[in-house]
Design a protein around this motif. Structure first.
Motif, PDB file in Angstrom:
ATOM      1  N   VAL A   1       0.849  -1.185   0.000  1.00 51.43           N
ATOM      2  CA  VAL A   1       0.000   0.000   0.000  1.00 51.43           C
ATOM      3  C   VAL A   1       0.890   1.241   0.000  1.00 51.43           C
ATOM      4  O   VAL A   1       1.820   1.354   0.800  1.00 51.43           O
ATOM      5  CB  VAL A   1      -0.937   0.001   1.233  1.00 51.43           C
ATOM      6  CG1 VAL A   1      -1.735   1.305   1.288  1.00 51.43           C
ATOM      7  CG2 VAL A   1      -1.880  -1.195   1.174  1.00 51.43           C
ATOM      8  N   ARG A   2       0.609   2.161  -0.903  1.00 46.54           N
ATOM      9  CA  ARG A   2       1.378   3.392  -1.031  1.00 46.54           C
ATOM     10  C   ARG A   2       0.440   4.585  -1.208  1.00 46.54           C
ATOM     11  O   ARG A   2      -0.733   4.422  -1.547  1.00 46.54           O
ATOM     12  CB  ARG A   2       2.341   3.322  -2.214  1.00 46.54           C
ATOM     13  CG  ARG A   2       3.520   2.385  -2.010  1.00 46.54           C
ATOM     14  CD  ARG A   2       4.475   2.920  -0.960  1.00 46.54           C
ATOM     15  NE  ARG A   2       5.680   2.115  -0.831  1.00 46.54           N
ATOM     16  CZ  ARG A   2       5.815   1.109   0.023  1.00 46.54           C
ATOM     17  NH1 ARG A   2       4.795   0.768   0.813  1.00 46.54           N
ATOM     18  NH2 ARG A   2       6.957   0.437   0.093  1.00 46.54           N
ATOM     19  N   THR A   3       0.978   5.781  -0.992  1.00 50.30           N
ATOM     20  CA  THR A   3       0.220   7.027  -1.129  1.00 50.30           C
ATOM     21  C   THR A   3       0.763   7.815  -2.309  1.00 50.30           C
ATOM     22  O   THR A   3       1.985   8.000  -2.426  1.00 50.30           O
ATOM     23  CB  THR A   3       0.328   7.866   0.158  1.00 50.30           C
ATOM     24  OG1 THR A   3      -0.143   7.099   1.266  1.00 50.30           O
ATOM     25  CG2 THR A   3      -0.502   9.146   0.046  1.00 50.30           C
ATOM     26  N   PHE A   4      -0.133   8.287  -3.181  1.00 47.78           N
ATOM     27  CA  PHE A   4       0.270   9.055  -4.361  1.00 47.78           C
ATOM     28  C   PHE A   4      -0.469  10.399  -4.374  1.00 47.78           C
ATOM     29  O   PHE A   4      -1.687  10.449  -4.148  1.00 47.78           O
ATOM     30  CB  PHE A   4      -0.069   8.299  -5.654  1.00 47.78           C
ATOM     31  CG  PHE A   4       0.663   6.997  -5.813  1.00 47.78           C
ATOM     32  CD1 PHE A   4       1.912   6.946  -6.416  1.00 47.78           C
ATOM     33  CD2 PHE A   4       0.096   5.818  -5.358  1.00 47.78           C
ATOM     34  CE1 PHE A   4       2.581   5.748  -6.566  1.00 47.78           C
ATOM     35  CE2 PHE A   4       0.760   4.608  -5.498  1.00 47.78           C
ATOM     36  CZ  PHE A   4       2.005   4.570  -6.099  1.00 47.78           C
ATOM     37  N   LYS A   5       0.261  11.449  -4.671  1.00 45.19           N
ATOM     38  CA  LYS A   5      -0.334  12.771  -4.823  1.00 45.19           C
ATOM     39  C   LYS A   5      -0.946  12.873  -6.213  1.00 45.19           C
ATOM     40  O   LYS A   5      -0.260  12.656  -7.216  1.00 45.19           O
ATOM     41  CB  LYS A   5       0.737  13.844  -4.625  1.00 45.19           C
ATOM     42  CG  LYS A   5       0.211  15.272  -4.663  1.00 45.19           C
ATOM     43  CD  LYS A   5       1.352  16.251  -4.397  1.00 45.19           C
ATOM     44  CE  LYS A   5       0.859  17.699  -4.449  1.00 45.19           C
ATOM     45  NZ  LYS A   5       1.952  18.663  -4.200  1.00 45.19           N
ATOM     46  N   LEU A   6      -2.249  13.198  -6.285  1.00 40.78           N
ATOM     47  CA  LEU A   6      -2.928  13.244  -7.579  1.00 40.78           C
ATOM     48  C   LEU A   6      -2.288  14.246  -8.521  1.00 40.78           C
ATOM     49  O   LEU A   6      -2.233  14.023  -9.734  1.00 40.78           O
ATOM     50  CB  LEU A   6      -4.418  13.587  -7.385  1.00 40.78           C
ATOM     51  CG  LEU A   6      -5.385  12.400  -7.461  1.00 40.78           C
ATOM     52  CD1 LEU A   6      -5.094  11.388  -6.364  1.00 40.78           C
ATOM     53  CD2 LEU A   6      -6.825  12.880  -7.373  1.00 40.78           C
ATOM     54  N   GLU A   7      -1.802  15.346  -7.972  1.00 40.65           N
ATOM     55  CA  GLU A   7      -1.214  16.388  -8.814  1.00 40.65           C
ATOM     56  C   GLU A   7       0.078  15.932  -9.484  1.00 40.65           C
ATOM     57  O   GLU A   7       0.545  16.580 -10.415  1.00 40.65           O
ATOM     58  CB  GLU A   7      -0.958  17.644  -7.977  1.00 40.65           C
ATOM     59  CG  GLU A   7      -2.214  18.417  -7.577  1.00 40.65           C
ATOM     60  CD  GLU A   7      -2.912  17.851  -6.355  1.00 40.65           C
ATOM     61  OE1 GLU A   7      -3.846  18.504  -5.868  1.00 40.65           O
ATOM     62  OE2 GLU A   7      -2.533  16.742  -5.882  1.00 40.65           O
ATOM     63  N   ARG A   8       0.685  14.819  -9.013  1.00 37.40           N
ATOM     64  CA  ARG A   8       1.908  14.298  -9.615  1.00 37.40           C
ATOM     65  C   ARG A   8       1.627  13.140 -10.571  1.00 37.40           C
ATOM     66  O   ARG A   8       2.555  12.527 -11.083  1.00 37.40           O
ATOM     67  CB  ARG A   8       2.887  13.845  -8.521  1.00 37.40           C
ATOM     68  CG  ARG A   8       3.378  14.989  -7.653  1.00 37.40           C
ATOM     69  CD  ARG A   8       4.474  14.554  -6.696  1.00 37.40           C
ATOM     70  NE  ARG A   8       4.791  15.642  -5.771  1.00 37.40           N
ATOM     71  CZ  ARG A   8       4.876  15.507  -4.459  1.00 37.40           C
ATOM     72  NH1 ARG A   8       4.674  14.325  -3.902  1.00 37.40           N
ATOM     73  NH2 ARG A   8       5.168  16.537  -3.694  1.00 37.40           N
ATOM     74  N   ILE A   9       0.357  12.819 -10.789  1.00 44.23           N
ATOM     75  CA  ILE A   9      -0.022  11.770 -11.735  1.00 44.23           C
ATOM     76  C   ILE A   9      -0.300  12.431 -13.082  1.00 44.23           C
ATOM     77  O   ILE A   9      -1.165  13.306 -13.191  1.00 44.23           O
ATOM     78  CB  ILE A   9      -1.261  10.998 -11.245  1.00 44.23           C
ATOM     79  CG1 ILE A   9      -0.955  10.309  -9.910  1.00 44.23           C
ATOM     80  CG2 ILE A   9      -1.704   9.974 -12.287  1.00 44.23           C
ATOM     81  CD1 ILE A   9      -2.156   9.607  -9.293  1.00 44.23           C
ATOM     82  N   SER A  10       0.444  12.047 -14.099  1.00 46.16           N
ATOM     83  CA  SER A  10       0.280  12.673 -15.417  1.00 46.16           C
ATOM     84  C   SER A  10      -0.823  12.006 -16.243  1.00 46.16           C
ATOM     85  O   SER A  10      -1.464  12.664 -17.067  1.00 46.16           O
ATOM     86  CB  SER A  10       1.599  12.637 -16.192  1.00 46.16           C
ATOM     87  OG  SER A  10       2.076  11.300 -16.308  1.00 46.16           O
ATOM     88  N   GLU A  11      -1.033  10.698 -16.042  1.00 45.84           N
ATOM     89  CA  GLU A  11      -2.065   9.980 -16.781  1.00 45.84           C
ATOM     90  C   GLU A  11      -2.689   8.918 -15.892  1.00 45.84           C
ATOM     91  O   GLU A  11      -2.017   8.361 -15.018  1.00 45.84           O
ATOM     92  CB  GLU A  11      -1.473   9.291 -18.020  1.00 45.84           C
ATOM     93  CG  GLU A  11      -0.942  10.216 -19.085  1.00 45.84           C
ATOM     94  CD  GLU A  11      -0.352   9.443 -20.252  1.00 45.84           C
ATOM     95  OE1 GLU A  11      -0.939   8.405 -20.632  1.00 45.84           O
ATOM     96  OE2 GLU A  11       0.707   9.849 -20.766  1.00 45.84           O
ATOM     97  N   ALA A  12      -3.966   8.624 -16.139  1.00 41.06           N
ATOM     98  CA  ALA A  12      -4.658   7.566 -15.406  1.00 41.06           C
ATOM     99  C   ALA A  12      -5.630   6.875 -16.357  1.00 41.06           C
ATOM    100  O   ALA A  12      -6.362   7.535 -17.095  1.00 41.06           O
ATOM    101  CB  ALA A  12      -5.402   8.130 -14.204  1.00 41.06           C
ATOM    102  N   GLU A  13      -5.618   5.545 -16.315  1.00 35.43           N
ATOM    103  CA  GLU A  13      -6.486   4.755 -17.196  1.00 35.43           C
ATOM    104  C   GLU A  13      -7.274   3.748 -16.360  1.00 35.43           C
ATOM    105  O   GLU A  13      -6.700   3.007 -15.555  1.00 35.43           O
ATOM    106  CB  GLU A  13      -5.638   4.014 -18.226  1.00 35.43           C
ATOM    107  CG  GLU A  13      -6.427   3.064 -19.120  1.00 35.43           C
ATOM    108  CD  GLU A  13      -5.534   2.149 -19.931  1.00 35.43           C
ATOM    109  OE1 GLU A  13      -6.083   1.272 -20.637  1.00 35.43           O
ATOM    110  OE2 GLU A  13      -4.295   2.293 -19.849  1.00 35.43           O
ATOM    111  N   LEU A  14      -8.588   3.724 -16.535  1.00 34.97           N
ATOM    112  CA  LEU A  14      -9.442   2.783 -15.814  1.00 34.97           C
ATOM    113  C   LEU A  14      -9.329   1.407 -16.460  1.00 34.97           C
ATOM    114  O   LEU A  14      -9.486   1.260 -17.667  1.00 34.97           O
ATOM    115  CB  LEU A  14     -10.893   3.265 -15.843  1.00 34.97           C
ATOM    116  CG  LEU A  14     -11.890   2.475 -15.000  1.00 34.97           C
ATOM    117  CD1 LEU A  14     -11.604   2.644 -13.511  1.00 34.97           C
ATOM    118  CD2 LEU A  14     -13.319   2.932 -15.314  1.00 34.97           C
TER     119      LEU A  14
END
Length: 328
Positions: A196-209
């Motif tokens: 389990v890890r924590t990611f800042k949304l503002e540092r995510i460049s792309e996301a695919e469902l």
């Protein structure tokens, strides 16, 4: 399960599986007759669900492609609606990136409120509409959909101190805002780390469902872990932080509940001592520094030394002549 619970469950099943189901499969999953399922499928396509279902040639029911997750109407008291308005305002104020979904939510809320206050809410909403096609808006949409439907997402993320963008398959367990980092974070199981890890949304460049689903482990309780954190950095072990506040700010300190673990002790000079138990000290430092000389770190010693050195460097900066620095 009763019919209302079954309808909600069916709605979630369709969002979790884009390939859809045959009515016989749904009947087995819900423990009811196929005839009841057929009636449910008809009802899901009407008010209040308006679920756009399509029947394919192989007799599978599925959601129409491109459909966005929608919720049935929610009935709120005036005070409940006002609470949501305040929550949305706070979220907008502590976000690095403008979130158009906050503006949309406020706009819808303003339409439902009495005109005297609804107009004010809609004016506020207009300042938060932002760009629905922005990178952040697209990432936020995918992450929240995966979180709500139990579907994995593929993300491309760049860490703060990394020069490289890495790809992860993430099971989003929890979404959490942070006033410390002025950001929104997603917490979940990440393939690369197998943890389990924590990611800042503002540092995510792309996301695919993705179509692959997940279940949150029963033993995982993110909200309980976060209750011990100062912000979003949590852990099993905690450290006691002891701070002494001057009489000038003691009353203000005692006005707020800064942390669930806090204990406050009055001092003879009119000041006070605050004690909290937190798993990570990093998130507390900006808050400690914000009090300036009115806050002294008593423990732990390592934190006291770090803050003292930072304060000393700040003092040296202000002792220099501004004209000797870089040109403005």
């Amino acid at each position: 399960m009763n019919r209302m619970a079954r309808l909600t469950y069916l709605q979630r099943l369709f969002y979790r599986n884009p390939r859809g189901y045959r009515s016989s499969e749904l009947a087995e999953l819900c423990g009811t007759s196929q005839r009841s399922i057929n009636r449910d499928l008809e009802e899901l396509q009407t008010e209040p669900y308006y679920l756009p279902l399509v029947l394919d040639d192989d007799w599978r029911w599925r959601l129409m492609e491109g459909h966005r997750f929608t919720l049935p109407p929610v009935h709120l008291s005036l005070q409940e609606a006002a609470s949501l308005y305040l929550a949305a305002r706070l979220l907008a104020r502590v976000s690095d990136e403008p979130n158009p979904f906050v503006g949309r939510a406020l706009m819808a809320l303003g339409e439902a409120l009495p005109p005297e206050v609804g107009a004010q809410v809609q004016k506020v909403a207009a300042t938060h509409l932002g760009d629905a096609d922005s990178r952040f808006a697209k990432v936020f949409e995918v992450i929240t959909l995966g979180w709500a439907t139990g579907r994995k997402v593929r993300i491309r993320h760049q860490g703060l101190h990394s020069a490289h963008i890495r790809e992860y398959v993430l099971s989003p367990y929890l979404i959490e805002p942070s006033s410390v980092g002025y950001a929104t974070y997603v917490i979940g199981y990440a393939s690369y780390f197998e943890a389990v890890r924590t990611f800042k949304l503002e540092r995510i460049s792309e996301a695919e469902l993705l179509s692959e689903t997940f279940e949150v482990p029963e033993e995982y309780c993110g909200l309980a872990l976060l209750s011990r954190a100062w912000g979003v950095m949590y852990g099993d072990e905690t450290t006691q932080v002891t701070l002494r506040f001057s009489p000038a700010v003691a009353r203000r300190v005692k006005e707020s509940r800064w942390h669930p673990s806090q204990e406050i002790e009055d001092c003879q000079d009119g000041g006070c001592i605050l004690r909290v138990e937190v798993p990570h000290l990093l998130e507390m430092k900006p808050w400690i520094r914000s009090w300036g000389p009115d806050c002294e770190v008593l423990a732990p010693e390592a934190l006291r030394q770090e803050v003292a050195e930072e304060m000393q460097r700040a003092a040296e900066t202000y002792r220099r002549d501004p004209a000797s620095g870089a040109s403005l």
